[in-house]
Design a protein around this motif. Structure first.
Motif, short mmCIF file in Angstrom:
data_model
loop_
_atom_site.label_atom_id
_atom_site.label_comp_id
_atom_site.label_asym_id
_atom_site.label_seq_id
_atom_site.Cartn_x
_atom_site.Cartn_y
_atom_site.Cartn_z
N TRP A 68 0.98 -1.24 0.16
CA TRP A 68 0.05 -0.06 -0.17
C TRP A 68 0.95 1.30 -0.04
O TRP A 68 0.46 2.36 0.04
N LEU A 69 2.20 1.07 0.19
CA LEU A 69 3.08 2.34 0.21
C LEU A 69 3.62 2.32 -1.24
O LEU A 69 4.54 1.53 -1.71
N LEU A 70 3.71 3.42 -1.81
CA LEU A 70 4.08 3.54 -3.18
C LEU A 70 5.14 4.54 -3.21
O LEU A 70 5.37 5.54 -2.56
N GLU A 71 6.16 4.44 -4.25
CA GLU A 71 7.32 5.49 -4.53
C GLU A 71 6.47 6.71 -5.28
O GLU A 71 5.96 6.32 -6.43
N GLU A 72 6.55 7.99 -4.69
CA GLU A 72 6.10 8.88 -5.43
C GLU A 72 6.48 9.24 -6.84
O GLU A 72 5.67 9.39 -7.88
N GLU A 73 7.87 8.74 -7.19
CA GLU A 73 8.29 9.03 -8.45
C GLU A 73 7.75 7.94 -9.53
O GLU A 73 7.78 8.18 -10.80
N ARG A 74 7.09 6.98 -9.05
CA ARG A 74 6.41 5.83 -9.85
C ARG A 74 4.95 6.13 -10.30
O ARG A 74 4.31 5.40 -10.95
N ILE A 75 4.27 6.91 -9.47
CA ILE A 75 2.87 7.44 -9.76
C ILE A 75 2.78 8.21 -10.67
O ILE A 75 3.55 9.17 -11.04
N VAL A 76 1.47 8.10 -11.22
CA VAL A 76 0.97 9.11 -12.30
C VAL A 76 -0.08 9.87 -11.87
O VAL A 76 -0.98 9.46 -11.29
N PHE A 77 0.28 11.34 -11.48
CA PHE A 77 -0.60 12.30 -10.50
C PHE A 77 -1.78 12.38 -11.70
O PHE A 77 -1.68 12.56 -12.76
N ALA A 78 -2.91 12.63 -10.93
CA ALA A 78 -4.32 12.96 -11.69
C ALA A 78 -4.37 14.45 -10.78
O ALA A 78 -3.49 14.75 -9.82
N PRO A 79 -5.34 15.33 -11.11
CA PRO A 79 -5.71 16.54 -10.47
C PRO A 79 -5.79 16.27 -9.16
O PRO A 79 -6.55 15.38 -8.68
#
Length: 297
Positions: A68-79
């Motif tokens: 459940w803990l994700l690396e910020e650099e690997r997510i794709v942000f939505a608004p």
């Protein structure tokens, strides 16, 4: 608390940024057997109770490692606010910006609006419309309304604010100045990239004591502080609420400081072009970055 929305599968998911990474709220809640809102809209609708659920979830996660803990650099942000109701903007709200554009200091907040089509996310490519050759950046602070608000006093106005985030209030100056109404230059698709997070009001403190700047291709163009606002955040919320009802999730864009392209002498004005990268940074709120591209044919 820093709250965000990110793309997951065929939809989006709610996240919380921590020093250890991004908590996938839905996945963590299921793993720990805790109730939690699944969207920002549910957070806003749930008020203090929903906030407490998120706080308990962050406490439960603690230092426990899980998927459940994700690396910020690997997510794709939505608004960070995916579906705002009203988008209300304040123009000419920094003294030095009014001075650089040779505009009179307004006696009342100058209001105009944008629409949901302008909303984009941190990391999105922003298309430069073929109808403009004068696309300008504007670093701004957004107020995110947290509860139904009408006729609120200045003293109580900030109690109605959920949080704050960064925005690049993009402006096609040639279209904006075509008529006395600014709207045409403000409503292009993707003209309001926001994020990366909504930071809750308790974590921000005084919204009129925040450093703010824009950076274009590594060069600092705007560097100011929200203390230079002509109408501070509490006055803005109170003033608007005298004229319409603000609802949870409504956005108020509070104006931009000096340093925009429009404020330069004509011979030094270089507007945004394909390939440019613009970052908006506001103290405590993070950095919003977008690349600009030519509009698809």
């Amino acid at each position: 608390m820093k709250i965000l929305t990110f793309h997951k599968g065929q939809g989006t998911a709610l996240g919380i940024r921590t020093d250890r990474g991004i908590i996938d709220v839905e996945q963590a809640a299921a793993a720990f057997g805790l109730p939690a809102p699944a969207t920002l809209k549910e957070v806003l609708a749930g008020g203090d109770a929903a906030r407490r659920e998120l706080e308990r979830l962050v406490e439960a996660v603690g230092t426990v490692q899980g998927d459940w803990l994700l690396e910020e650099e690997r997510i794709v942000f939505a608004p960070c606010v995916p579906d705002p109701g009203k988008i209300i903007c304040v123009g000419l709200n920094y003294r030095k910006h009014a001075e650089e554009t040779n505009a009179a200091i307004p006696n009342y907040p100058v209001l105009f609006n944008k629409f949901s089509n302008t909303i984009a996310a941190h990391g999105d490519d922003i298309e430069i419309p073929r109808t403009t050759s004068q696309l300008d950046y504007e670093a701004e602070l957004i107020i995110v309304i947290g509860q139904k608000t009408k006729y609120v006093s200045k003293d109580e106005a900030l109690d109605h604010v959920f949080g704050y985030c960064c925005v690049n209030d993009l402006s096609a100056r040639d279209l904006q100045m075509r008529t006395p109404q600014w709207m045409l230059g403000k409503i292009g698709d993707g003209f309001s990239p926001i994020g990366p997070y909504v930071v809750t009001a308790d974590e921000v403190g005084n919204p009129n004591q925040l450093a703010i700047r824009s950076i274009v291709n590594g060069e600092v163009r705007q560097q100011s502080n929200t203390s230079d606002m002509i109408f501070p955040c509490d006055e803005i919320v109170s003033y608007i609420s005298q004229h319409l009802t603000l609802e949870p999730g409504d956005l108020i864009l509070t104006g931009t400081p000096e340093g925009v392209v429009l404020g330069y002498p004509p011979e030094k004005q270089v507007y945004l072009k394909p390939g440019d990268i613009v970052t908006i940074e506001i103290e405590k709120l993070g950095a919003l970055t977008n690349r600009f591209v030519a509009e698809a044919q």
